[in-house]
Design an enzyme around this catalytic site. Sequence first.
Site, PDB file in Angstrom:
ATOM      1  N   CYS A  81      37.772  36.566  39.192  1.00  0.00           N
ATOM      2  CA  CYS A  81      37.174  35.451  38.443  1.00  0.00           C
ATOM      3  C   CYS A  81      37.943  34.156  38.714  1.00  0.00           C
ATOM      4  O   CYS A  81      37.942  33.681  39.835  1.00  0.00           O
ATOM      5  CB  CYS A  81      37.068  35.777  36.958  1.00  0.00           C
ATOM      6  N   HIS A  84      33.636  40.518  37.207  1.00  0.00           N
ATOM      7  CA  HIS A  84      34.715  41.234  36.517  1.00  0.00           C
ATOM      8  C   HIS A  84      34.584  42.740  36.739  1.00  0.00           C
ATOM      9  O   HIS A  84      33.855  43.401  35.995  1.00  0.00           O
ATOM     10  CB  HIS A  84      34.670  40.933  35.015  1.00  0.00           C
ATOM     11  N   GLU A 138      36.558  44.995  35.908  1.00  0.00           N
ATOM     12  CA  GLU A 138      37.055  45.707  34.714  1.00  0.00           C
ATOM     13  C   GLU A 138      35.997  45.791  33.615  1.00  0.00           C
ATOM     14  O   GLU A 138      36.176  46.485  32.626  1.00  0.00           O
ATOM     15  CB  GLU A 138      38.340  45.050  34.199  1.00  0.00           C
TER      16      GLU A 138
END
Lengths: 215, 257
Positions: free
Chosen positions: A82, A193, A195
């Site tokens: 990001c 992202h 995650e």
Amino acid sequence: MKSVAVIDYGMGNLHSVSKALEHVADDTRVIVSSKAEEILACDRVVLPGVGAIRDCIAEIQRLGLDEVIQQVARQKPLLGVCVGLQALMDSSEENDGTQCLGIIPGKVLAFDKNLHDPVTNERLKVPHMGWNQVNQVIKHPMWRNIPQDARFYFVHSYYVQPKTPEPVAASTSYGFAFACALTQGNVFAVQFHPEKSQHVGLTLYQNFLNWDGAD
Amino acid sequence: MGLAKRIIPCLDVDNGRVVKGVKFVDIRDAGDPVEIAKRYDEQGADEITFLDITASSDERETMVHVVEEVAGQVFIPLTVGGGIRQSADIRRMLNAGADKVAINTAAVNNPEFVQEAAQRFGSQCIVVAIDAKQVSGEGEPLRWEIFTHGGRKPTGIDAVQWAQRMVDYGAGEILLTSMDRDGTKQGFDLTLTRAISEAVSVPVIASGGVGTLQHLVEGIKQGLADAVLAASIFHFGEFTVEQAKRAMAAQGIEVRL
């Protein structure tokens, strides 16, 4: 035991990133650190980041981490996430112009607030938020076991525009196609992202832990 | 193909337990937020929202532990609302693993809090939750006002103007609940949703009133919502998130399947 450092410069989705890495790291130690020697001692490094880029760059510099990131970018696998991708570029339009780390040539631009889908003419909201398709434009070890056009989670109002098309590893369409993943040598960086992207995101982190930094 | 419309199951959590019963067949403890969040994740939820309805602030710490535990096992975006009154509350939730916080009453009491929070933590994690109720009478131009205290307390603030102001202050997303529809199962207030969605540049999550899968479709198509939030249709096992997505896809809405 192998090790991965998540650079802690006070901005971020650190916990999410380190939790996701821990989830897939069977034989890798995950450390979260802002100390140069600890980061440089790891086999690979993740540069996360959320929020305003000016604050991110200012904190990186205040902690003396700019030189550390430059060094990592020359030596070992580095994953930017990001704002961690945006920070690698030369400069950003955000905050009335911000100088970045200049590791990948190019700039960071703002999405037009009046963005529309060119086909349906649907108005597109900014931030670009949610699950969008990642079109892999090169073969790369980081894409291993990730289907073409898999959906990853995005949330951003700025996007990167590399100076040349060479570093582009994937693109995403939001009113137009923009580069959502760049790679240059042992550096790989993504706008989305991993995650927060469920299975495909965890696979990408798994790939990073197995990546030796070569194409 | 492009950005998918999102489905967001919402869990009301009271002192660490999900309220409004849940009837997943193979979950032993029906009130455990971690188990339920995991189930929704497996069903393909795009995000999960926790609404902390704990009355006492002493017990709010419980929510932090819930978020921590969910964030270690569920790798999709998590939003926490309820009791977010100061920067320290936001910091605590983000550190626990939340990706966004929803600010409601505190924004009405102190709008500058939203500005401060967006500057400090980034707009991407600041959701402003708006509870709106229609106040215009028959024959009058439609008008909605902001209500607080679960829809009991009028504020006199115009909902559309409020949404725009919150976006100007840095809100990255609007969670819009129609207090007229909440709990009715009659569907979203589509006129309200559309009015807010057209008035702001950021994504809008429609909430309040979902009783059928068709209501979700309408929220996107007629309400122009970017995401739809629902609680009871998923909690009571009437539908899975996957069924909801298939229903939306069948009507031409782009979803993540």
